[in-house]
Each structure stands twice: as structure tokens, then as C-alpha cells.
Design an enzyme around this catalytic site. Structure first.
Site, PDB file in Angstrom:
ATOM      1  N   ASP A  54      -0.209   5.054   0.730  1.00 53.56           N
ATOM      2  CA  ASP A  54      -0.469   6.128   1.693  1.00 53.56           C
ATOM      3  C   ASP A  54      -0.304   5.656   3.131  1.00 53.56           C
ATOM      4  O   ASP A  54      -0.960   4.712   3.574  1.00 53.56           O
ATOM      5  CB  ASP A  54      -1.888   6.672   1.498  1.00 53.56           C
TER       6      ASP A  54
ATOM      7  N   THR B  36      -2.490   1.010  -4.717  1.00 52.10           N
ATOM      8  CA  THR B  36      -2.997   2.248  -4.138  1.00 52.10           C
ATOM      9  C   THR B  36      -4.242   2.757  -4.846  1.00 52.10           C
ATOM     10  O   THR B  36      -4.458   2.472  -6.037  1.00 52.10           O
ATOM     11  CB  THR B  36      -1.899   3.333  -4.195  1.00 52.10           C
TER      12      THR B  36
ATOM     13  N   ASP C 182       0.856  -1.176   0.000  1.00 54.05           N
ATOM     14  CA  ASP C 182       0.000   0.000   0.000  1.00 54.05           C
ATOM     15  C   ASP C 182       0.901   1.238   0.000  1.00 54.05           C
ATOM     16  O   ASP C 182       2.052   1.179   0.457  1.00 54.05           O
ATOM     17  CB  ASP C 182      -0.891  -0.023   1.242  1.00 54.05           C
TER      18      ASP C 182
ATOM     19  N   LYS D 154      -8.663  -3.536  -4.355  1.00 52.29           N
ATOM     20  CA  LYS D 154      -7.224  -3.811  -4.251  1.00 52.29           C
ATOM     21  C   LYS D 154      -6.968  -5.311  -4.272  1.00 52.29           C
ATOM     22  O   LYS D 154      -6.044  -5.794  -4.936  1.00 52.29           O
ATOM     23  CB  LYS D 154      -6.655  -3.206  -2.973  1.00 52.29           C
TER      24      LYS D 154
ATOM     25  N   ASP E  40      -1.136  -0.088   6.105  1.00 51.38           N
ATOM     26  CA  ASP E  40      -1.409   0.569   7.383  1.00 51.38           C
ATOM     27  C   ASP E  40      -2.887   0.531   7.754  1.00 51.38           C
ATOM     28  O   ASP E  40      -3.250   0.842   8.883  1.00 51.38           O
ATOM     29  CB  ASP E  40      -0.990   2.043   7.311  1.00 51.38           C
TER      30      ASP E  40
ATOM     31  N   ASP F 205      -9.922  25.336  -3.904  1.00 49.09           N
ATOM     32  CA  ASP F 205      -9.741  23.901  -4.037  1.00 49.09           C
ATOM     33  C   ASP F 205      -8.513  23.440  -3.257  1.00 49.09           C
ATOM     34  O   ASP F 205      -8.511  22.363  -2.661  1.00 49.09           O
ATOM     35  CB  ASP F 205      -9.592  23.517  -5.512  1.00 49.09           C
TER      36      ASP F 205
END
Length: 312
Positions: free
Chosen positions: A67, A172, A65, A217, A240, A93
Site C-alpha cells: 500500500d 502486506t 510493502d 512484517k 512508504d 459498508d
């Protein structure tokens, strides 16, 4: 995008859109990856336990993964920051991106509404732009905002698999293009990521299937393993987030890296390996092999030095 012909029929717990997203990501990852030299397996001496990762095991691979596992924070938010610098969108934004990133770093877990908002914003921003343009910009954004946020310890774990002759993939929800840039810059095999639809090299503003998240995933990893002839029981996966339990549960060597509370509890219940690089304290270890323990410390130090030199 047609379903890939090398998938065999099976029972699926994921939705049809998750399967489509996973298959599309696996196909994109295979196209973008470079072949690694295959090494012949070396049997371990009699009476000893083989080391992990197993050198030369071409039926094994590692899936990471991105992030909060490989990199601090969320790649899509760093990417948005870089696009704002290049005037792809307005200040309001950017403030929304900044708030979402701050929440993500404080909470350490993904908020579905924040992630959906970020994805919708990103799709509207890139609509009409060429894929090649975003890939080129992604290279610059990696140097500006991402390189210094790579966890040295996790990078060392990935390098242990590469040193063993195994392929290593990022998995990801970030766009596959930016994920591919990150994988290439880290020396990994390739990346599985969310696939945005493009026609003649131009983004349409739509996704193929759905974001590569949760069950999608797992579908991507399953599809890639089938295409590459991998034995998932000999593969490793690192994450995580409890959202990635479907992916972690697919492999024979699951790792909880910088885990959120739900994943930590789940990992301890199932005796999965844990590692935490977020503080100076030693992480709880559950059967961490040498390559992921001492090797991670040594490799992490070397990676940190290399990153420092690159930025000078």
C-alpha cells in the site's frame, strides 16, 4: 497453526501473536510461490564497485510493502469495492470503505482504527466463502481497480531485482490471497500477507495470529529468510510507512519509497535511500544506485506503456 520447525530460538521484540502471524504468512507465501531459476554469481572486475542488485546473488532477495509503495492506496479498500460490486455487502459498508480510502490517500499513512475496522468488516464478509472463490474474484478485482494504480517506478525497482535473478516478495497487511494475486500479476515471486483461518477451504472469520503489520512484517521476513537460506544483510526492503521500520531495519539495503514524514526523517538520519513517485519533482536521493535511478525511469516508462496497452 503449529510454529514452523525451521525457525531457531532467538530473542524477539514482537508479541507472540505477531510471531504467529509472521510465521503463518511466511509458510503461506512459500506454498504459493514458484521456484525461480538460480543464476551463478558473476564477480565484478577488480577495482570496481559491484552493481546493485547483484546479478546472481541467490542469498539476496527483495521485500516490497504494497500500500502506497507498490500501489496507490490500500489494497483492502479496492478489494472491498470489488466485493460490493458483487453484492457481498450493503451500500453503507461501501461508504465506510470509501471514507477510509479517502482518508488514507489524503494522509498517506495508516489509521489503526480505520485499518482494524476494515479488517473486521472483511473477515465478516468472507466468512463462509471458499478460498478458491475469493482468489478467482481477486483476479477480476485486480483488473478492475488495481492494475492502473501500480507505481511504474516501484515496479521497475522490483523488476531490477528479478532481472538480477533474485526473488521478490510483497509484504502486506492485506489478505494473503489478494496479495498473491497482485504478486503473480506483477510477475513477482510471491507474497507475505495476513492469513485468515480456513477449514476445508472455507473461511471461518478468524485470523491466524494477527494482521501482518508492523513487527509482524519483520517476523514474516525473518521467517521466510530462514526458510529460503537468505542473508538479510544482502537483502533489500522497500516501504512508504514508518510502521515498517522494523522490517526495513532487518535488511542491509533499506529504501524509503513515497515515505511518510516520520519515515523520511528516520531514513535521512540513517542515510537510507529515498525515492518518491507521488509528484513530478525529483525525489531526494541518498545514494540511489543506477538500477534504482535511471533504470527505474526507463523501466517505469515501459511499465506504463504495458499497462496502457493491457487496458485497451
Amino acid at each position: 497453526m503449529a510454529a514452523l520447525g525451521w525457525l531457531t530460538p532467538r530473542r524477539r521484540s514482537a508479541t507472540a501473536r505477531s510471531v504467529l502471524a509472521g510465521e503463518a504468512s511466511a509458510e503461506a507465501a512459500r506454498k504459493s510461490s514458484q521456484e525461480l531459476e538460480e543464476l551463478a554469481p558473476e564477480p565484478a572486475p577488480e577495482g570496481t564497485e559491484p552493481e546493485f542488485p547483484v546479478v546472481g546473488d541467490d542469498k539476496a532477495a527483495a521485500f516490497f510493502d504494497l500500500d502506497n509503495t507498490v500501489m496507490q492506496g490500500a489494497a483492502i479498500f479496492h478489494f472491498g469495492r470489488g466485493l460490493y460490486k458483487r453484492k457481498f455487502f450493503e451500500a453503507r459498508d461501501l461508504y465506510r470503505f470509501a471514507w477510509q480510502q479517502a482518508w488514507f490517500r489524503l494522509a498517506g499513512v495508516e489509521d489503526p482504527e480505520h485499518m482494524q475496522d476494515a479488517r473486521d468488516s472483511a473477515l465478516s464478509i468472507v466468512k463462509g466463502h471458499r478460498v478458491a472463490e475469493l482468489m478467482s474474484i481477486g483476479e477480476e478485482i485486480y483488473d478492475e481497480y488495481m492494475a492502473e494504480r501500480i507505481w511504474p517506478g516501484t515496479r521497475a525497482l522490483a523488476e531490477a531485482h528479478l532481472d538480477a535473478g533474485q526473488k521478490v516478495w510483497l509484504v502486506t497487511a492485506a489478505p494473503v490471497e489478494i496479495a498473491t494475486v497482485i504478486a503473480r500479476r506483477l510477475g513477482l515471486t510471491g507474497a507475505l500477507g495476513t492469513v485468515a483461518e480456513s477449514v476445508d477451504g472455507v473461511y471461518t472469520g478468524k485470523l491466524v495470529g494477527e494482521p501482518l503489520h508492523g513487527p509482524a512484517k519483520a517476523e514474516a521476513v525473518r521467517a521466510l529468510a530462514a526458510a529460503e537460506g537468505l542473508d538479510l544483510g544482502r537483502c533489500a526492503a522497500y516501504s512508504d510507512s514508518h510502521n515498517d521500520i522494523p522490517m526495513l531495519s532487518l535488511v542491509g539495503h533499506p529504501y524509503a519509497i513515497n515515505p511518510d514524514s516520520k519515515l523520511r526523517k528516520h531514513a535521512r538520519t540513517l542515510d537510507w535511500r529515498l525515492r518518491d513517485y507521488r509528484t513530478g519533482r525529483k525525489a531526494a536521493k541518498v545514494g540511489i544506485p543506477a538500477a534504482a535511478g535511471v533504470g527505474a525511469v526507463a523501466g517505469g516508462t515501459a511499465a506504463a506503456i504495458a499497462l496502457h496497452r493491457r487496458r485497451r
